[in-house]
Design a protein around this motif. Structure first.
Motif, PDB file in Angstrom:
ATOM      1  N   CYS A   1      22.230  47.775  41.235  1.00  0.00           N
ATOM      2  CA  CYS A   1      21.287  46.702  40.952  1.00  0.00           C
ATOM      3  C   CYS A   1      21.273  45.666  42.068  1.00  0.00           C
ATOM      4  O   CYS A   1      22.186  45.605  42.886  1.00  0.00           O
ATOM      5  CB  CYS A   1      21.656  46.018  39.655  1.00  0.00           C
ATOM      6  SG  CYS A   1      23.067  44.968  39.851  1.00  0.00           S
TER       7      CYS A   1
ATOM      8  N   LEU B   1      27.159  41.470  36.293  1.00  0.00           N
ATOM      9  CA  LEU B   1      28.478  40.930  35.941  1.00  0.00           C
ATOM     10  C   LEU B   1      28.434  40.316  34.542  1.00  0.00           C
ATOM     11  O   LEU B   1      29.339  40.520  33.734  1.00  0.00           O
ATOM     12  CB  LEU B   1      28.915  39.881  36.972  1.00  0.00           C
ATOM     13  CG  LEU B   1      29.322  40.456  38.338  1.00  0.00           C
ATOM     14  CD1 LEU B   1      29.477  39.335  39.376  1.00  0.00           C
ATOM     15  CD2 LEU B   1      30.642  41.237  38.230  1.00  0.00           C
ATOM     16  N   THR B   2      27.354  39.587  34.243  1.00  0.00           N
ATOM     17  CA  THR B   2      27.255  38.933  32.937  1.00  0.00           C
ATOM     18  C   THR B   2      27.215  39.950  31.806  1.00  0.00           C
ATOM     19  O   THR B   2      27.850  39.765  30.782  1.00  0.00           O
ATOM     20  CB  THR B   2      25.979  38.060  32.883  1.00  0.00           C
ATOM     21  OG1 THR B   2      26.008  37.147  33.967  1.00  0.00           O
ATOM     22  CG2 THR B   2      25.882  37.287  31.577  1.00  0.00           C
ATOM     23  N   VAL B   3      26.458  41.040  31.988  1.00  0.00           N
ATOM     24  CA  VAL B   3      26.338  42.002  30.893  1.00  0.00           C
ATOM     25  C   VAL B   3      27.526  42.961  30.821  1.00  0.00           C
ATOM     26  O   VAL B   3      27.631  43.735  29.880  1.00  0.00           O
ATOM     27  CB  VAL B   3      25.020  42.804  30.931  1.00  0.00           C
ATOM     28  CG1 VAL B   3      23.822  41.871  30.860  1.00  0.00           C
ATOM     29  CG2 VAL B   3      24.933  43.682  32.157  1.00  0.00           C
ATOM     30  N   GLY B   4      28.443  42.890  31.799  1.00  0.00           N
ATOM     31  CA  GLY B   4      29.698  43.624  31.646  1.00  0.00           C
ATOM     32  C   GLY B   4      29.785  44.962  32.351  1.00  0.00           C
ATOM     33  O   GLY B   4      30.656  45.769  32.013  1.00  0.00           O
TER      34      GLY B   4
ATOM     35  N   ASN C   1      30.998  47.685  34.886  1.00  0.00           N
ATOM     36  CA  ASN C   1      32.319  47.762  35.533  1.00  0.00           C
ATOM     37  C   ASN C   1      32.243  48.195  36.984  1.00  0.00           C
ATOM     38  O   ASN C   1      32.976  47.681  37.819  1.00  0.00           O
ATOM     39  CB  ASN C   1      33.229  48.693  34.741  1.00  0.00           C
ATOM     40  CG  ASN C   1      33.670  48.044  33.436  1.00  0.00           C
ATOM     41  OD1 ASN C   1      33.957  46.849  33.406  1.00  0.00           O
ATOM     42  ND2 ASN C   1      33.680  48.804  32.355  1.00  0.00           N
ATOM     43  N   ARG C   2      31.384  49.155  37.298  1.00  0.00           N
ATOM     44  CA  ARG C   2      31.226  49.587  38.692  1.00  0.00           C
ATOM     45  C   ARG C   2      29.825  49.179  39.143  1.00  0.00           C
ATOM     46  O   ARG C   2      28.838  49.699  38.621  1.00  0.00           O
ATOM     47  CB  ARG C   2      31.421  51.095  38.815  1.00  0.00           C
ATOM     48  CG  ARG C   2      32.851  51.559  38.557  1.00  0.00           C
ATOM     49  CD  ARG C   2      32.945  53.076  38.685  1.00  0.00           C
ATOM     50  NE  ARG C   2      34.314  53.555  38.579  1.00  0.00           N
ATOM     51  CZ  ARG C   2      34.915  53.860  37.431  1.00  0.00           C
ATOM     52  NH1 ARG C   2      34.260  53.740  36.291  1.00  0.00           N
ATOM     53  NH2 ARG C   2      36.175  54.300  37.436  1.00  0.00           N
TER      54      ARG C   2
ATOM     55  N   GLN D   1      35.890  44.710  36.271  1.00  0.00           N
ATOM     56  CA  GLN D   1      34.608  44.734  36.979  1.00  0.00           C
ATOM     57  C   GLN D   1      34.838  44.719  38.481  1.00  0.00           C
ATOM     58  O   GLN D   1      35.658  43.954  38.984  1.00  0.00           O
ATOM     59  CB  GLN D   1      33.781  43.513  36.579  1.00  0.00           C
ATOM     60  CG  GLN D   1      33.331  43.565  35.127  1.00  0.00           C
ATOM     61  CD  GLN D   1      32.372  42.453  34.806  1.00  0.00           C
ATOM     62  OE1 GLN D   1      32.720  41.278  34.849  1.00  0.00           O
ATOM     63  NE2 GLN D   1      31.136  42.814  34.474  1.00  0.00           N
TER      64      GLN D   1
ATOM     65  N   PHE E   1      27.955  38.994  25.242  1.00  0.00           N
ATOM     66  CA  PHE E   1      27.931  40.380  25.717  1.00  0.00           C
ATOM     67  C   PHE E   1      29.286  41.039  25.474  1.00  0.00           C
ATOM     68  O   PHE E   1      30.321  40.394  25.537  1.00  0.00           O
ATOM     69  CB  PHE E   1      27.610  40.421  27.207  1.00  0.00           C
ATOM     70  CG  PHE E   1      26.253  39.864  27.531  1.00  0.00           C
ATOM     71  CD1 PHE E   1      25.107  40.600  27.275  1.00  0.00           C
ATOM     72  CD2 PHE E   1      26.115  38.594  28.065  1.00  0.00           C
ATOM     73  CE1 PHE E   1      23.854  40.088  27.555  1.00  0.00           C
ATOM     74  CE2 PHE E   1      24.856  38.073  28.353  1.00  0.00           C
ATOM     75  CZ  PHE E   1      23.730  38.819  28.101  1.00  0.00           C
ATOM     76  N   ASP E   2      29.234  42.320  25.218  1.00  0.00           N
ATOM     77  CA  ASP E   2      30.464  43.100  25.046  1.00  0.00           C
ATOM     78  C   ASP E   2      31.168  43.271  26.371  1.00  0.00           C
ATOM     79  O   ASP E   2      30.557  43.244  27.419  1.00  0.00           O
ATOM     80  CB  ASP E   2      30.113  44.521  24.588  1.00  0.00           C
ATOM     81  CG  ASP E   2      29.733  44.556  23.136  1.00  0.00           C
ATOM     82  OD1 ASP E   2      29.990  43.561  22.458  1.00  0.00           O
ATOM     83  OD2 ASP E   2      29.185  45.581  22.702  1.00  0.00           O
ATOM     84  N   ARG E   3      32.442  43.499  26.298  1.00  0.00           N
ATOM     85  CA  ARG E   3      33.174  43.967  27.466  1.00  0.00           C
ATOM     86  C   ARG E   3      33.714  45.354  27.133  1.00  0.00           C
ATOM     87  O   ARG E   3      34.253  45.571  26.053  1.00  0.00           O
ATOM     88  CB  ARG E   3      34.337  43.011  27.791  1.00  0.00           C
ATOM     89  CG  ARG E   3      33.863  41.730  28.481  1.00  0.00           C
ATOM     90  CD  ARG E   3      33.362  42.049  29.881  1.00  0.00           C
ATOM     91  NE  ARG E   3      32.807  40.881  30.568  1.00  0.00           N
ATOM     92  CZ  ARG E   3      31.524  40.538  30.538  1.00  0.00           C
ATOM     93  NH1 ARG E   3      30.660  41.252  29.828  1.00  0.00           N
ATOM     94  NH2 ARG E   3      31.092  39.488  31.197  1.00  0.00           N
ATOM     95  N   VAL E   4      33.505  46.284  28.048  1.00  0.00           N
ATOM     96  CA  VAL E   4      33.922  47.664  27.815  1.00  0.00           C
ATOM     97  C   VAL E   4      34.961  48.019  28.870  1.00  0.00           C
ATOM     98  O   VAL E   4      34.757  47.735  30.056  1.00  0.00           O
ATOM     99  CB  VAL E   4      32.712  48.612  27.914  1.00  0.00           C
ATOM    100  CG1 VAL E   4      33.121  50.046  27.701  1.00  0.00           C
ATOM    101  CG2 VAL E   4      31.636  48.206  26.920  1.00  0.00           C
TER     102      VAL E   4
ATOM    103  N   PRO F   1      36.728  50.027  31.671  1.00  0.00           N
ATOM    104  CA  PRO F   1      36.139  51.011  32.594  1.00  0.00           C
ATOM    105  C   PRO F   1      36.647  52.416  32.293  1.00  0.00           C
ATOM    106  O   PRO F   1      37.800  52.594  31.899  1.00  0.00           O
ATOM    107  CB  PRO F   1      36.626  50.570  33.973  1.00  0.00           C
ATOM    108  CG  PRO F   1      37.353  49.299  33.797  1.00  0.00           C
ATOM    109  CD  PRO F   1      37.596  49.056  32.345  1.00  0.00           C
TER     110      PRO F   1
ATOM    111  N   THR G   1      20.285  52.721  37.307  1.00  0.00           N
ATOM    112  CA  THR G   1      19.604  51.850  38.268  1.00  0.00           C
ATOM    113  C   THR G   1      18.798  50.800  37.526  1.00  0.00           C
ATOM    114  O   THR G   1      18.192  51.065  36.494  1.00  0.00           O
ATOM    115  CB  THR G   1      18.663  52.657  39.184  1.00  0.00           C
ATOM    116  OG1 THR G   1      17.693  53.324  38.391  1.00  0.00           O
ATOM    117  CG2 THR G   1      19.452  53.676  39.993  1.00  0.00           C
ATOM    118  N   SER G   2      18.857  49.583  38.093  1.00  0.00           N
ATOM    119  CA  SER G   2      18.227  48.463  37.429  1.00  0.00           C
ATOM    120  C   SER G   2      17.344  47.722  38.416  1.00  0.00           C
ATOM    121  O   SER G   2      17.668  47.627  39.601  1.00  0.00           O
ATOM    122  CB  SER G   2      19.345  47.576  36.877  1.00  0.00           C
ATOM    123  OG  SER G   2      18.989  46.240  36.948  1.00  0.00           O
TER     124      SER G   2
END
Lengths: 63, 351
Positions: free
Chosen positions: A2, A9-12, A14-15, A58, B215-218, B220, B349-350
């Motif tokens: 992105c 980062l805000t939405v979490g 990790n990579r 993250q 927001f959730d944290r998952v 890795p 992709t975003s």
């Protein structure tokens, strides 16, 4: 993958692999078709490498 | 002629409906005349203006396992009482009961075109499912909070019955629905923002006008050990869809995602694909959709043996004002699908 890293980062995520621009994250219309595809390839390989890298939280994979 | 009382039907589960415990959780919906169980307290709190004319009771297990049938059966029974409003619960933190209460209320609103209301604990799964569509009065997590819940429910029910406007969630005691309402404020936004900032700097309390979603944290996932053996899927929030947008994914505030077969497709061309996203200039993505979903280079890497294969489908939604709740649901559904298909990793992709 992105462009707006603070959102990822805000939405979490990790990579996180930084990309080019919001309307063309994996391209650049100012380049020739050949150079643009080379850029996209480089970004996708960076994405695959991120998936091969162990992370404990993250991580932003700066190019 | 005496003034007509508003007619209310109350939905309860088998336990609060005094049929029985878990052993009776499989009973289908049944109707009783008048108020029952928590309906007695509700009746007292409503006063003379409204009357609970009937109660419909259904087992939590039956409802959860037959949501569509149970909702339809419940609506048939509710309709016979000719109500002006349907109230359900309170369900507190009982998940199956909360889900049933939400389903019954939404059906009453949609099918009978009458107001409906329920009550439950903030973490009841029924809240996330139905809070956007319904007034859900906030309760504690157990029936110990019944006494506090019933007067709040009754007050809001009377307002809905009278057709009065409903105030802010904090004032009325319901769970915020995410609805924005225009109001006349005393001061312009800039002044209010500075007031808030000053209060924050001074360490004084202040209330944000736009609370951020949580927001959730998952944790890795472990890395891919051998990329040459991996199946890689492409997922995007950039709205790339087959030309014509066959699933009609919304340009903003998407309520769905699409799953598109790309087996045998080497390149996302501008003839066959486009973006449905309404939040960025679509020119570049429409001219070459690989700029958002990089299928062309991933196919090259597949041919070169750098990855085992590209998964036969890509997934797409529009990440433009799309709610966190919808996004989380899309994510869970897509992940489940990918896991079942044996996909090893995803490039998301975003835009």
């Amino acid at each position: 993958m992105c462009t707006v890293i603070p959102i990822s980062l805000t939405v979490g995520a990790n990579r996180i692999v930084p990309t080019v621009a919001i309307p063309y994250p994996l391209g650049n219309p100012e380049l020739t078709a050949e150079k643009e595809k080379a850029l996209r390839r480089q970004l996708v390989i960076a994405g695959l490498q991120a998936l091969e890298t162990p992370v404990d939280g993250q991580k932003v994979f700066e190019q | 002629m005496a003034e007509r009382k508003f007619r209310v039907v109350h939905y309860l589960n088998q336990f609060f409906g005094q049929v029985g415990g878990e052993d009776k959780a499989n009973i289908p919906p049944e109707a009783r005349d008048g108020a029952l169980g928590p309906g007695m307290g509700l009746k007292a709190a409503l006063g003379p203006e409204a009357e609970i004319v009937g109660t419909v009771i259904c087992g939590d297990g039956y409802f959860a396992e037959n949501i569509e049938t149970a909702t339809a059966q419940t609506m048939e029974l509710v309709k016979k009482f000719n109500p002006d409003l349907v109230v359900a619960g309170p369900a507190f933190n009982a998940g199956r009961y909360g889900t049933a209460c939400g389903a019954v209320c939404v059906a009453a609103q949609e099918q009978l075109k009458i107001p409906a209301l329920t009550a439950m604990f903030a973490e009841n799964p029924g809240v996330d499912l139905y809070k956007k569509e319904l007034y859900i009065v906030a309760t504690g997590d157990s029936a110990a909070s019944m006494r506090q819940a019933l007067p709040k429910m009754a007050a809001l029910m009377l307002k809905l019955l009278r057709g009065e406007s409903i105030g802010h969630p904090d004032e009325e005691g319901y769970i915020a629905r995410g609805i924005r309402k225009n109001i006349i404020a005393d001061k312009p936004g800039a002044a209010r923002a500075v007031d808030m900032l000053v209060a924050k700097v001074k360490g004084e309390p202040f209330t944000s006008e736009l609370p951020m979603p949580k927001f959730d944290r998952v944790a890795p996932n472990p890395p891919i050990k051998d990329m040459t053996q991996a199946t890689i899927a492409l997922v995007t929030s950039g709205g790339i869809v087959p030309s014509g947008n066959p699933d009609r994914i919304e340009a903003s505030s998407a309520t769905k995602f699409g799953k598109y077969n790309i087996a045998g497709v080497d390149d996302l061309t501008s003839e066959a694909y486009e973006t449905a996203h309404g939040g960025y200039d679509p020119t570049y993505a429409n001219n070459d959709p690989d700029r958002v979903v990089p299928l062309d280079v991933l196919r090259d890497l597949e041919r070169e043996g750098k990855i085992a294969q590209v998964f036969d489908y890509f997934y797409s939604t529009v990440g433009n004002g799309t709610s966190v709740a919808n996004s989380a649901q899309f994510g869970a559904e897509i992940a489940q699908d990918l896991k079942e298909a044996g996909v090893d990793a995803v490039l998301l992709t975003s835009t």
